[in-house]
Structures are given as C-alpha cells and as structure tokens.
Design an enzyme around this catalytic site. Structure first.
Site, PDB file in Angstrom:
ATOM      1  CG  HIS A   1      75.046  61.672  91.479  1.00 12.95           C
ATOM      2  ND1 HIS A   1      75.058  62.114  90.194  1.00 12.95           N
ATOM      3  CD2 HIS A   1      74.912  60.325  91.407  1.00 12.95           C
ATOM      4  CE1 HIS A   1      74.929  61.097  89.372  1.00 12.95           C
ATOM      5  NE2 HIS A   1      74.847  59.985  90.081  1.00 12.95           N
TER       6      HIS A   1
HETATM    7  C1  UD1 Z   1      72.619  55.721  91.632  1.00 11.74           C
HETATM    8  C2  UD1 Z   1      73.525  54.816  90.792  1.00 11.74           C
HETATM    9  C3  UD1 Z   1      74.333  55.662  89.822  1.00 11.74           C
HETATM   10  C4  UD1 Z   1      73.444  56.586  89.004  1.00 11.74           C
HETATM   11  C5  UD1 Z   1      72.550  57.384  89.925  1.00 11.74           C
HETATM   12  C6  UD1 Z   1      71.597  58.232  89.132  1.00 11.74           C
HETATM   13  C7  UD1 Z   1      74.274  52.778  91.917  1.00 11.74           C
HETATM   14  C8  UD1 Z   1      75.442  52.076  92.493  1.00 11.74           C
HETATM   15  N1  UD1 Z   1      74.464  54.059  91.590  1.00 11.74           N
HETATM   16  O1  UD1 Z   1      73.435  56.521  92.464  1.00 11.74           O
HETATM   17  O2  UD1 Z   1      75.026  54.800  88.931  1.00 11.74           O
HETATM   18  O3  UD1 Z   1      74.252  57.460  88.251  1.00 11.74           O
HETATM   19  O4  UD1 Z   1      71.814  56.506  90.782  1.00 11.74           O
HETATM   20  O5  UD1 Z   1      71.112  59.293  89.906  1.00 11.74           O
HETATM   21  O6  UD1 Z   1      73.217  52.178  91.755  1.00 11.74           O
HETATM   22  N2  UD1 Z   1      68.136  59.633  97.905  1.00 11.74           N
HETATM   23  C9  UD1 Z   1      67.100  60.441  98.309  1.00 11.74           C
HETATM   24  N3  UD1 Z   1      65.989  60.522  97.521  1.00 11.74           N
HETATM   25  C10 UD1 Z   1      65.861  59.792  96.382  1.00 11.74           C
HETATM   26  C11 UD1 Z   1      66.933  58.995  95.975  1.00 11.74           C
HETATM   27  C12 UD1 Z   1      68.065  58.923  96.735  1.00 11.74           C
HETATM   28  O7  UD1 Z   1      67.165  61.090  99.358  1.00 11.74           O
HETATM   29  O8  UD1 Z   1      64.808  59.848  95.729  1.00 11.74           O
HETATM   30  C13 UD1 Z   1      69.339  59.497  98.739  1.00 11.74           C
HETATM   31  C14 UD1 Z   1      69.490  58.073  99.259  1.00 11.74           C
HETATM   32  O9  UD1 Z   1      68.794  57.900 100.430  1.00 11.74           O
HETATM   33  C15 UD1 Z   1      70.986  57.936  99.442  1.00 11.74           C
HETATM   34  C16 UD1 Z   1      71.552  58.849  98.373  1.00 11.74           C
HETATM   35  O10 UD1 Z   1      70.484  59.709  97.951  1.00 11.74           O
HETATM   36  O11 UD1 Z   1      71.382  58.427 100.696  1.00 11.74           O
HETATM   37  C17 UD1 Z   1      72.144  58.110  97.203  1.00 11.74           C
HETATM   38  O12 UD1 Z   1      71.189  57.297  96.551  1.00 11.74           O
HETATM   39  P1  UD1 Z   1      71.593  55.873  95.956  1.00 11.74           P
HETATM   40  O13 UD1 Z   1      70.371  55.185  95.559  1.00 11.74           O
HETATM   41  O14 UD1 Z   1      72.513  55.209  96.916  1.00 11.74           O
HETATM   42  O15 UD1 Z   1      72.477  56.078  94.687  1.00 11.74           O
HETATM   43  P2  UD1 Z   1      72.816  57.315  93.725  1.00 11.74           P
HETATM   44  O16 UD1 Z   1      73.951  58.099  94.272  1.00 11.74           O
HETATM   45  O17 UD1 Z   1      71.622  58.092  93.347  1.00 11.74           O
END
Ligand code: UD1
Length: 348
Positions: free
Chosen positions: A207
């Site tokens: 991810h």
């Molecule tokens: C974040 C952290 C990373 C950590 C990870 C744990 C940062 C920079 N990165 O990355 O260090 O390893 O969390 O998982 O803070 N989304 C959903 N549902 C959710 C959560 C996220 O659909 O419940 C989607 C978001 O809308 C986004 C994507 O997943 O499009 C990524 O989520 P984001 O919060 O940007 O960071 P992670 O990749 O999870």
C-alpha cells in the site's frame, strides 16, 4: 489532579499501538487520556474493527480529515488539532510512528508549547523521498520525550544531535503481538474460512505510496508476486488505495487470493501461520519477526533495519538473508508500561 495526556491517532497501526499504551495509562492510574482520531483511516475495516477488537476507548474527538493530498491533509489536521489542544490544554501530547497524523499532532502541540511524547522515535530509512521519513524526522525534532523501540533508534537520534529525553523502551507493537497470539488462536477462524493450513501459504500486503504512485513500479511489484504465487499460494488483504489501483490497471498477481482488509486478530493469526510475508508495510515487517516468519520487503530501503540484520527480513533487491539470529532489544512485552511511567516521571 490527574495528568492529562492527549493522544493523536489516525491510521490502522496507530490504533493497534495506542490500544496497548492506552490500557497501560489506565492501569497506571492518575492519568486522564483524551483520545483524538484525525479521521485519516475512517471505515469499519480500516478503523472501527480495531477499536472494537483491541478495546480502545471511543475517541473523544473525530476530526474527519481524509482522502486529500499530503499537504491538505496535514494542514487541515494541524488546524483542527490546534483547536482541540487549546480547549483541552493537556500536559502531554502523545503521537505514534510516522504518518501525516503523527506530524500534524507533533507540530500543533509544539507550537502551543505543549510537550510532545513520540512513541517509535528514532527509526530511519534515510530515504527522504518517503513521506514517512519526513514525518519521523520532524516529529522527533519537536518532541521532548523520545520513546525508542530499539537501541538503533537511540543511535540514530544521537547522530542528529538528539540525546535529551531519549529512552529505549522497546517496541509497543511487540506488546500487542505477544498478548494477541493466544487470543487469536482461540477466536480467529481465518484459516478455516480461507481453507488454509499452517505453513502452506504466504501473506502479502502492498500500500505504500512508493509502490502505488507509479503504475510501472506497481506492475513490477505485482510481477514479483506472480513469480512467488506460481510456487506457493499467496493471500493478500488489500488496502483501499491498492484496490483502486488494481481495479483500474486490471492487475492481479498469479496464485494470489485477494481479500478485504482484516481485523487485528485475524491478521495476527494469518501471519503467525504463514510460511512467508511479502510486504511494504513497516508494521508487518516487524510483526513477521514477532511471529518468526521470514519476510521479503517490497521496498528499496527500510527503517526496520534490525529485522534485516537479524536475517528474518530482506529487501526484494537483495538476493539472500543475512545469517539468522534473535533481536534482543525490542523489550519483553511491557514497553507500554514504560511509556506510562515516563509520562508521569519524565526524567529529562
Ligand atoms: C498511511 C501512512 C502510512 C501507514 C499507513 C497504514 C502517511 C503518509 N502514510 O498510509 O505510513 O503505513 O497509513 O495503513 O500518513 N482509504 C479508504 N478507507 C480508509 C482509509 C483510507 O478508502 O479507511 C483510502 C483513502 O481515501 C486514500 C487511500 O486509502 O485514497 C490511502 O489512505 P491514506 O490515508 O492517504 O494513507 P495510507 O496509504 O493508508
């Protein structure tokens, strides 16, 4: 009067670590914890399930900041956290790890002159192109209490001139993993559901932005997994970001079963019984070691250097593991208690 600790969490691994520390704070007594959820991870599979399973109290505040770019996310969190901190006036702000939620919590507090305690301080990949590395460095440099998981983390901080308030407490994630094995064995049905038996499959997760931002790189990771999948089956709980990308590119590695993100106990049990772990997650690299399962890290560098040096983890760019040995400085499963004790009596 009770010591007031305001804890900032926002993503899956932080709910896990905070569950252990929050319990230790309650057991210590004399501490009032205000839990703030930034909203970075927000759905049941990425957030709700961890609060329920790990008995983390419901947050006092949910800031509902998510799904925007790094700058916008950090900025909105900063503004909202400042408001909460001004209202609550805590004695400490407690942050975990290396995410946008971590750096927003640390910065908001530091600017209000509220001391910051950083759990997992001092870890470094030395790759500043990763958002997480920037978050680690900034959070450490504005923290008063630096709670290090390993001796390497203490040394890393010393190299940056940080020696005051630095404590090697061990890894709070190990506390959770250690306590979870017996519970997972009793409660998890994940192996039966997936019709898997111990030692016959690998677990994969992907991810991190460095793998998912560039479709060419993502295709290479998927091709690497395909090669592995031809030899033995892979189970892959898919992060929402990765799901979107797989759907749009139509890429599914061979021999790989895609499943929804798992709760903590199912994930622990799946990992515990796996033959190997393939991941770009910092947390899962460590958990693989806690369960003594060899790991291949799908990144070109890692902050989990101890697992590499101990021969339980290797980068996918490196042909073989180093000779295998135990890691002796992650603590004995009581790191969370040490965090609580240091918040009460910081010993600067
Ligand atoms: C974040 C952290 C990373 C950590 C990870 C744990 C940062 C920079 N990165 O990355 O260090 O390893 O969390 O998982 O803070 N989304 C959903 N549902 C959710 C959560 C996220 O659909 O419940 C989607 C978001 O809308 C986004 C994507 O997943 O499009 C990524 O989520 P984001 O919060 O940007 O960071 P992670 O990749 O999870």
């Amino acid at each position: 009067m009770a010591l007031k600790v305001l804890t900032v969490v926002g993503v899956r691994p932080q709910f896990i670590k905070a569950a252990a520390v929050s319990r230790a704070l309650r057991e210590h007594g004399g501490i009032q914890e205000i839990l703030v959820h930034t909203g970075q991870h927000f759905d049941q599979a990425m957030s709700g399930v961890f609060f329920e399973e790990l008995e983390l109290p419901s947050p006092a505040y949910n800031l509902e900041v998510n799904s925007v770019s790094h700058g916008a996310m950090t900025g909105r969190m900063l503004e909202k956290l400042e408001g909460v901190m001004m209202r609550e006036r805590p004695d400490w702000v407690l942050v975990y790890g290396d995410t946008n939620s971590t750096v927003a919590g640390a910065l908001a507090a530091a600017k209000l002159h509220i001391p910051v305690a950083h759990v997992e301080a001092g870890t470094r990949s030395y790759n500043r192109r990763m958002a997480e590395e920037i978050n680690r460095v900034v959070a450490d440099h504005v923290s008063s209490l630096l709670l290090c998981p390993t001796q390497t983390a203490v040394t890393n901080l010393a190299r940056e001139g940080i020696t005051a308030g630095v404590h090697h407490v061990g890894d709070v994630m190990y506390d959770v993993a250690k306590a979870a094995v017996a519970k997972a064995e009793a409660r998890s049905r994940i192996l039966e559901e997936l019709q898997l038996s111990r030692g016959t499959y690998a677990v994969a997760t992907v991810h991190r932005a460095e793998n998912t931002d560039d479709p060419e790189r993502f295709a290479r990771v998927m091709a690497w997994l395909s090669q592995q999948g031809e030899r033995s089956p892979i189970v892959m709980p898919v992060h929402p970001r990765t799901r979107k990308l797989m759907d749009s590119l139509g890429l599914v590695p061979k021999g790989t079963r895609l499943i929804e993100p798992l709760g903590y106990l199912d994930m622990a049990w799946l990992t515990h019984n796996a033959a190997a772990v393939f991941t770009d997650s910092g947390g899962l690299q460590k958990e693989a070691y806690f369960h003594r399962v060899p790991c291949v890290t799908l990144r070109n560098d890692t902050e989990c250097v101890e697992t590499i040096e101990a021969g339980w983890n290797r980068l996918w760019t490196v042909a073989d593991y180093q000779p295998r040995q135990e890691i002796t400085d992650i603590g004995d499963g009581s790191s969370s208690r040490k965090v609580a004790e240091l918040l009460v009596a910081p010993d600067f």
